[in-house]
Design a protein around this motif. Sequence first.
Motif, PDB file in Angstrom:
ATOM      1  N   MET A   1      -5.213 -10.576 -14.806  1.00 37.89           N
ATOM      2  CA  MET A   1      -4.388 -11.209 -15.827  1.00 37.89           C
ATOM      3  C   MET A   1      -3.079 -11.734 -15.259  1.00 37.89           C
ATOM      4  O   MET A   1      -2.633 -12.822 -15.585  1.00 37.89           O
ATOM      5  CB  MET A   1      -4.089 -10.204 -16.952  1.00 37.89           C
ATOM      6  N   LYS A   2      -2.460 -10.946 -14.379  1.00 38.01           N
ATOM      7  CA  LYS A   2      -1.154 -11.337 -13.846  1.00 38.01           C
ATOM      8  C   LYS A   2      -0.931 -10.636 -12.511  1.00 38.01           C
ATOM      9  O   LYS A   2      -1.263  -9.464 -12.355  1.00 38.01           O
ATOM     10  CB  LYS A   2      -0.042 -10.962 -14.828  1.00 38.01           C
ATOM     11  N   ILE A   3      -0.363 -11.381 -11.564  1.00 40.80           N
ATOM     12  CA  ILE A   3       0.023 -10.817 -10.266  1.00 40.80           C
ATOM     13  C   ILE A   3       1.437 -11.284  -9.961  1.00 40.80           C
ATOM     14  O   ILE A   3       1.739 -12.479 -10.051  1.00 40.80           O
ATOM     15  CB  ILE A   3      -0.921 -11.264  -9.136  1.00 40.80           C
ATOM     16  N   GLN A   4       2.294 -10.360  -9.612  1.00 42.25           N
ATOM     17  CA  GLN A   4       3.688 -10.697  -9.321  1.00 42.25           C
ATOM     18  C   GLN A   4       4.175  -9.897  -8.117  1.00 42.25           C
ATOM     19  O   GLN A   4       3.950  -8.692  -8.023  1.00 42.25           O
ATOM     20  CB  GLN A   4       4.574 -10.391 -10.532  1.00 42.25           C
ATOM     21  N   GLN A   5       4.815 -10.597  -7.193  1.00 50.82           N
ATOM     22  CA  GLN A   5       5.326  -9.919  -6.001  1.00 50.82           C
ATOM     23  C   GLN A   5       6.553  -9.084  -6.370  1.00 50.82           C
ATOM     24  O   GLN A   5       7.403  -9.514  -7.155  1.00 50.82           O
ATOM     25  CB  GLN A   5       5.700 -10.928  -4.916  1.00 50.82           C
ATOM     26  N   VAL A   6       6.614  -7.893  -5.816  1.00 50.46           N
ATOM     27  CA  VAL A   6       7.752  -7.008  -6.062  1.00 50.46           C
ATOM     28  C   VAL A   6       8.449  -6.739  -4.747  1.00 50.46           C
ATOM     29  O   VAL A   6       7.849  -6.778  -3.681  1.00 50.46           O
ATOM     30  CB  VAL A   6       7.298  -5.666  -6.693  1.00 50.46           C
ATOM     31  N   LYS A   7       9.738  -6.496  -4.850  1.00 45.78           N
ATOM     32  CA  LYS A   7      10.524  -6.200  -3.661  1.00 45.78           C
ATOM     33  C   LYS A   7      10.204  -4.790  -3.193  1.00 45.78           C
ATOM     34  O   LYS A   7      10.345  -3.824  -3.943  1.00 45.78           O
ATOM     35  CB  LYS A   7      12.018  -6.326  -3.953  1.00 45.78           C
TER      36      LYS A   7
ATOM     37  N   ALA B   1       2.639  -6.230  -7.911  1.00 43.91           N
ATOM     38  CA  ALA B   1       2.282  -5.515  -9.137  1.00 43.91           C
ATOM     39  C   ALA B   1       1.338  -6.423  -9.913  1.00 43.91           C
ATOM     40  O   ALA B   1       1.561  -7.638 -10.002  1.00 43.91           O
ATOM     41  CB  ALA B   1       3.530  -5.207  -9.955  1.00 43.91           C
ATOM     42  N   TYR B   2       0.274  -5.840 -10.455  1.00 40.13           N
ATOM     43  CA  TYR B   2      -0.720  -6.675 -11.115  1.00 40.13           C
ATOM     44  C   TYR B   2      -1.201  -6.018 -12.414  1.00 40.13           C
ATOM     45  O   TYR B   2      -1.141  -4.791 -12.585  1.00 40.13           O
ATOM     46  CB  TYR B   2      -1.897  -6.969 -10.189  1.00 40.13           C
ATOM     47  N   THR B   3      -1.677  -6.866 -13.313  1.00 42.33           N
ATOM     48  CA  THR B   3      -2.261  -6.435 -14.581  1.00 42.33           C
ATOM     49  C   THR B   3      -3.674  -6.984 -14.642  1.00 42.33           C
ATOM     50  O   THR B   3      -3.899  -8.160 -14.332  1.00 42.33           O
ATOM     51  CB  THR B   3      -1.438  -6.959 -15.775  1.00 42.33           C
ATOM     52  N   PHE B   4      -4.642  -6.138 -15.053  1.00 41.12           N
ATOM     53  CA  PHE B   4      -6.036  -6.566 -15.066  1.00 41.12           C
ATOM     54  C   PHE B   4      -6.803  -5.842 -16.166  1.00 41.12           C
ATOM     55  O   PHE B   4      -6.338  -4.826 -16.703  1.00 41.12           O
ATOM     56  CB  PHE B   4      -6.688  -6.301 -13.711  1.00 41.12           C
ATOM     57  N   LYS B   5      -7.974  -6.375 -16.483  1.00 45.03           N
ATOM     58  CA  LYS B   5      -8.894  -5.719 -17.407  1.00 45.03           C
ATOM     59  C   LYS B   5     -10.035  -5.118 -16.610  1.00 45.03           C
ATOM     60  O   LYS B   5     -10.640  -5.802 -15.777  1.00 45.03           O
ATOM     61  CB  LYS B   5      -9.431  -6.729 -18.423  1.00 45.03           C
ATOM     62  N   ASP B   6     -10.314  -3.847 -16.863  1.00 50.01           N
ATOM     63  CA  ASP B   6     -11.403  -3.206 -16.139  1.00 50.01           C
ATOM     64  C   ASP B   6     -12.743  -3.561 -16.778  1.00 50.01           C
ATOM     65  O   ASP B   6     -12.828  -4.398 -17.693  1.00 50.01           O
ATOM     66  CB  ASP B   6     -11.196  -1.693 -16.076  1.00 50.01           C
ATOM     67  N   THR B   7     -13.804  -2.925 -16.313  1.00 54.79           N
ATOM     68  CA  THR B   7     -15.157  -3.253 -16.786  1.00 54.79           C
ATOM     69  C   THR B   7     -15.366  -2.919 -18.258  1.00 54.79           C
ATOM     70  O   THR B   7     -16.272  -3.464 -18.896  1.00 54.79           O
ATOM     71  CB  THR B   7     -16.188  -2.499 -15.936  1.00 54.79           C
TER      72      THR B   7
ATOM     73  N   GLN C   1      -2.750  -1.541 -15.265  1.00 55.38           N
ATOM     74  CA  GLN C   1      -1.768  -2.051 -14.310  1.00 55.38           C
ATOM     75  C   GLN C   1      -1.903  -1.299 -12.992  1.00 55.38           C
ATOM     76  O   GLN C   1      -2.422  -0.179 -12.941  1.00 55.38           O
ATOM     77  CB  GLN C   1      -0.342  -1.892 -14.855  1.00 55.38           C
ATOM     78  N   GLY C   2      -1.413  -1.932 -11.931  1.00 50.59           N
ATOM     79  CA  GLY C   2      -1.454  -1.294 -10.628  1.00 50.59           C
ATOM     80  C   GLY C   2      -0.563  -2.031  -9.652  1.00 50.59           C
ATOM     81  O   GLY C   2       0.060  -3.050  -9.989  1.00 50.59           O
ATOM     82  N   SER C   3      -0.493  -1.546  -8.448  1.00 49.91           N
ATOM     83  CA  SER C   3       0.282  -2.197  -7.397  1.00 49.91           C
ATOM     84  C   SER C   3      -0.444  -1.998  -6.074  1.00 49.91           C
ATOM     85  O   SER C   3      -1.150  -0.999  -5.884  1.00 49.91           O
ATOM     86  CB  SER C   3       1.700  -1.613  -7.312  1.00 49.91           C
ATOM     87  N   SER C   4      -0.267  -2.957  -5.187  1.00 48.74           N
ATOM     88  CA  SER C   4      -0.960  -2.882  -3.908  1.00 48.74           C
ATOM     89  C   SER C   4      -0.295  -3.836  -2.925  1.00 48.74           C
ATOM     90  O   SER C   4       0.419  -4.765  -3.322  1.00 48.74           O
ATOM     91  CB  SER C   4      -2.436  -3.263  -4.074  1.00 48.74           C
ATOM     92  N   GLU C   5      -0.536  -3.600  -1.648  1.00 46.91           N
ATOM     93  CA  GLU C   5      -0.083  -4.509  -0.603  1.00 46.91           C
ATOM     94  C   GLU C   5      -1.208  -5.478  -0.264  1.00 46.91           C
ATOM     95  O   GLU C   5      -2.382  -5.101  -0.261  1.00 46.91           O
ATOM     96  CB  GLU C   5       0.326  -3.734   0.655  1.00 46.91           C
ATOM     97  N   ALA C   6      -0.844  -6.714   0.024  1.00 46.16           N
ATOM     98  CA  ALA C   6      -1.836  -7.727   0.391  1.00 46.16           C
ATOM     99  C   ALA C   6      -1.140  -8.839   1.142  1.00 46.16           C
ATOM    100  O   ALA C   6       0.086  -8.977   1.087  1.00 46.16           O
ATOM    101  CB  ALA C   6      -2.544  -8.285  -0.847  1.00 46.16           C
TER     102      ALA C   6
END
Length: 409
Positions: free
Chosen positions: A40-46, A5-11, A17-22
């Motif tokens: 801004m922030k990236i955190q692994q989720v179960k 799960a991650y938090t970011f600022k767009d253009t 906020q969003g979530s993705s596999e990587a």
Amino acid sequence: MPSYAYTFKDTTGALRQGSSEAESEAVLARKLQEQGYMVMKIQQVKSAKPKSAGGGFGRVKLSDLSIFCRQFSTMVDAGVSLVRCLNVLGEQTQSAKLRRVIQDIEQEVQAGQTLSKAMSKYPNVFSNLFVGLIRAGEVGGALEESLQRLSSFLEKDMELRRKVKGAMTYPCIVMIVALIIVIGLVTFILPKFIELFTELGMKEGDMPVMTVMLMNFSHFLTSKWYFMVIILVAFVIAFQMFVKTKIGRRSYDWFKLKAPVFGKLNHKICLARFSRTLGTLLISGVPILQAMETVAGTVSNDIIGDAILEARTRIREGDRIGDPLQKSKLFPPMVVQMINIGEESGALDQMLGKIADFYESEVDVALQSLTSAIEPLMIVFLGGAVGFIVIAMFMPLLAVINNLTAAGA
């Protein structure tokens, strides 16, 4: 792959906020930055646990996967349908764990799912490299070629692992035997001599320093051995917890590259794996950016993996492959020049195969030299340890004999 799960600022500067596999936090951060976002922030989720392979314990052996690929390729080349191939392979494999996986994949394919998508449900069995090659074979209509290349890759990887394990087997056995001998002498033989010295009237203050040191060590092993076990277990647990953290994993990977003697060997193994994996992906038709991302997760070293991801970013911006690799100072000039030549001539996959062959032979030579150097060191260590114990046990005995001789005279 793990989910984040991650938090970011767009253009526009809006917080989203969003979530993705990587494959890792670093890979996801680079992807977001390439899209113009400020992370801004990236955190692994179960995430939901993948389906259990069942029918056995541990991982599926590389040898079973290699046989699976070779037989699969032969049947696909003969025109057998995917469902029929999977049915036959599921009945034929010797691995109960792999059999259950194949049976589930067969059901998925029969229901209309692609083979690569069905395989991706089992990341503990089929790596990203495996799934990527299968997907490339499906898209290019050359599944049998991808399976053949995958089988050859697995066989090369098994051969490299076998060489490393074989070279380390003899020194490990010698070290274990040496420790058993030393512990046996200290815990069983030395106490008998200590009793003898006590009966002869010798006090601890009259004994040589070597004997006193050995007596204290023997007393610790026989009466407080559990402290050593607790310390050893605590160290192993602490080390495992440390290397699971991002800083700990990077520190350990850096140490593996810089360690005396073994550092160069680990570096050559990583270079061989990088070249072999990237060459296999490219010759199978996988795009260079996707191939570099996959390779970064298969070299088993975060330091080199980050250098590959940095090169991937530079390639995306239009740079050549060799230039960012050279700036990382982790890839020797020969590797960089051969990659540049391969890129210029349009035969990069062939050049990477030659680089992999060269470094695999270098690993073989290094392992032979290491084994030849370790053997005499192990013998000297064992002889020194036993000699120290023997001298420490017999010095007080000689002192007693001298005292008795002097008294008799």
